[in-house]
Design an enzyme around this catalytic site. Sequence first.
Site, short mmCIF file in Angstrom:
data_model
loop_
_atom_site.label_atom_id
_atom_site.label_comp_id
_atom_site.label_asym_id
_atom_site.label_seq_id
_atom_site.Cartn_x
_atom_site.Cartn_y
_atom_site.Cartn_z
N PRO A 21 0.79 -1.23 0.00
CA PRO A 21 0.00 0.00 0.00
C PRO A 21 0.83 1.28 0.00
CG PRO A 21 -0.11 -1.10 2.12
CD PRO A 21 0.54 -2.06 1.18
N ASN A 22 0.33 2.22 -0.77
CA ASN A 22 0.88 3.59 -0.89
C ASN A 22 2.18 3.67 -1.68
OD1 ASN A 22 -1.25 4.80 0.74
ND2 ASN A 22 -0.29 3.77 2.47
N ARG B 290 5.16 10.68 -2.75
CA ARG B 290 4.77 10.46 -1.37
C ARG B 290 5.95 10.74 -0.43
NH1 ARG B 290 4.68 4.47 1.32
NH2 ARG B 290 3.95 5.13 3.35
N TYR C 155 11.08 8.85 1.19
CA TYR C 155 11.08 7.79 0.16
C TYR C 155 11.72 8.21 -1.17
CZ TYR C 155 7.86 5.73 3.52
OH TYR C 155 7.32 5.22 4.67
N ASN D 267 8.06 -5.50 -0.55
CA ASN D 267 7.91 -4.35 0.32
C ASN D 267 6.42 -4.26 0.65
OD1 ASN D 267 7.74 -1.95 1.68
ND2 ASN D 267 9.00 -0.79 0.24
N ALA E 200 2.96 -0.62 5.03
CA ALA E 200 2.46 -0.65 6.41
C ALA E 200 1.89 -2.01 6.81
CB ALA E 200 1.42 0.44 6.60
N GLU F 60 12.34 -9.49 2.41
CA GLU F 60 11.60 -8.31 2.87
C GLU F 60 12.45 -7.06 2.62
OE1 GLU F 60 10.53 -8.46 7.03
OE2 GLU F 60 10.11 -6.31 7.11
N HIS G 131 12.60 -2.65 2.70
CA HIS G 131 12.06 -1.33 3.02
C HIS G 131 12.99 -0.27 2.47
CE1 HIS G 131 9.06 -3.14 5.53
NE2 HIS G 131 10.01 -3.90 6.05
N ARG H 32 12.85 4.78 12.82
CA ARG H 32 11.63 5.58 12.75
C ARG H 32 10.77 5.32 13.98
NH1 ARG H 32 9.14 5.03 6.92
NH2 ARG H 32 7.96 6.81 7.70
C1 DQA Z 1 8.16 1.14 4.08
C2 DQA Z 1 8.20 1.38 5.58
C3 DQA Z 1 6.83 1.17 6.19
O1 DQA Z 1 6.88 1.41 7.59
C4 DQA Z 1 5.84 2.13 5.58
O2 DQA Z 1 4.55 1.90 6.12
C5 DQA Z 1 5.83 2.08 4.10
C6 DQA Z 1 7.10 1.98 3.40
C7 DQA Z 1 9.51 1.47 3.40
O3 DQA Z 1 9.70 1.05 2.27
O4 DQA Z 1 10.36 2.14 4.00
O5 DQA Z 1 4.78 2.21 3.46
O6 DQA Z 1 7.89 -0.22 3.84
#
Ligand code: DQA
Length: 142
Positions: free
Chosen positions: A10-11, A18, A23, A74, A77, A98, A100, A107
């Site tokens: 998501p997102n 964003r 990011y 990735n 959240a 995994e 990020h 964070r």
């Molecule tokens: C994320 C880190 C997550 O905590 C966050 O909710 C994201 C992006 C990252 O790529 O740093 O949406 O996965």
Amino acid sequence: MNRILIINGPNLNLLGRREPDIYGKISMNDYMEALVADYPSIEIEYFQSNHEGDLIDTLHEAGFDENCLGIVLNAGAYTHTSLALGDAIRSIETPVVEVHISNVFSREEVRRHSFISDACKGVISGFGLDSYRLAIEAILAL
Ligand code: DQA
């Protein structure tokens, strides 16, 4: 056997727009173009969804594809909330890395917990978009 699937949750469709301080300013489409060009002998595919069930369906699909070397995930959240995603990773055979973009450990406290890390082969966090390339290198070295 030369397929690698990148899954974004998501997102992450809004990468480049964003929260660019966290990011970055590069869109995933632009990044993917460069990444695909860097690995001409691998079929690098990309899937993004804002919906948990779609991510699970995609993991199931790639998870039993004998041509799939690995999955770069990735989960955004959902990393911090989804037991179902952890279970999906535990249910499949293809190794999952995994990823990020940000360093989730530097964070907010809530981002330090992952429901998927223990089910994954390993975790790469904090290298910006380069985290995806590092995950591909990790899969190729398996
Ligand atoms: C994320 C880190 C997550 O905590 C966050 O909710 C994201 C992006 C990252 O790529 O740093 O949406 O996965």
